[in-house]
Design an enzyme around this catalytic site. Sequence first.
Site, short mmCIF file in Angstrom:
data_model
loop_
_atom_site.label_atom_id
_atom_site.label_comp_id
_atom_site.label_asym_id
_atom_site.label_seq_id
_atom_site.Cartn_x
_atom_site.Cartn_y
_atom_site.Cartn_z
N CYS A 152 30.48 42.37 48.04
CA CYS A 152 30.63 42.05 49.47
C CYS A 152 30.77 43.33 50.30
CB CYS A 152 31.85 41.18 49.70
SG CYS A 152 31.81 39.61 48.83
C1 BEZ Z 1 31.92 40.74 44.82
O1 BEZ Z 1 31.76 40.77 46.03
O2 BEZ Z 1 31.78 41.74 44.14
C2 BEZ Z 1 32.30 39.46 44.14
C3 BEZ Z 1 33.03 38.50 44.80
C4 BEZ Z 1 33.40 37.34 44.13
C5 BEZ Z 1 33.01 37.15 42.83
C6 BEZ Z 1 32.26 38.12 42.17
C7 BEZ Z 1 31.89 39.28 42.83
#
Ligand code: BEZ
Length: 209
Positions: A45
């Site tokens: 994210c």
């Molecule tokens: C991420 O943004 O890296 C992420 C968020 C939730 C689950 C897995 C990855």
Amino acid sequence: MALQLGDEAPDFTAQTTQGEIHFHDWLGGSWAVLFSHPKDFTPVCTTELGYTAKLKDKFADRGVKVIGLSVDAVGDHEKWSDDIEATQGTRPDFPVIADDNRKVADLYGMIHPNASDTLTVRSVFIIDPAKKIRTTITYPASTGRNFDEILRVIDSLQLTDKHKVATPVNWQQGDDVIIVPALSNEEAAKLFPDGWDEQRPYLRVVKQP
Ligand code: BEZ
């Protein structure tokens, strides 16, 4: 039932990093991208929001407003923006919805319980100036989206609306396009007086207008 193409984008009121918004008022008569990310302070994210902020001028050129969402509070969004700026070189300057009560996530079907009961998947809704949903995209949490592809879809939608052309496989700006099947040859002749390459009666190729 899940939101479908052509549906009106549901209205809502929500707190964001830029204050309270009433979604339909915020949309005005603009194109918009509403996208969810699973959680603040997560790695994928972080890269997505930094890159989306870098595309500010490209969205503006197309008359598109951008708004993000996760099930976190405004204070978290703000603290996390410091990290995004420090690691990605850009700070999100578009509003991010603080959907800690999951009201908007539920309204838009962004939580897929068989993936996670609590976090949103990576949803994208492209909304047109008539507030109609024109594209939905869903990615899993572990896969960062391609925001250049989102721009490409917007370009295709705007070309279709303006010039009655569709875009073929892997189309990129400047490539040839296809006259939409709904247009008769008589109607097409008015819009494309230089003619087209009729590879089949249903496959009429023209230069991108
Ligand atoms: C991420 O943004 O890296 C992420 C968020 C939730 C689950 C897995 C990855």
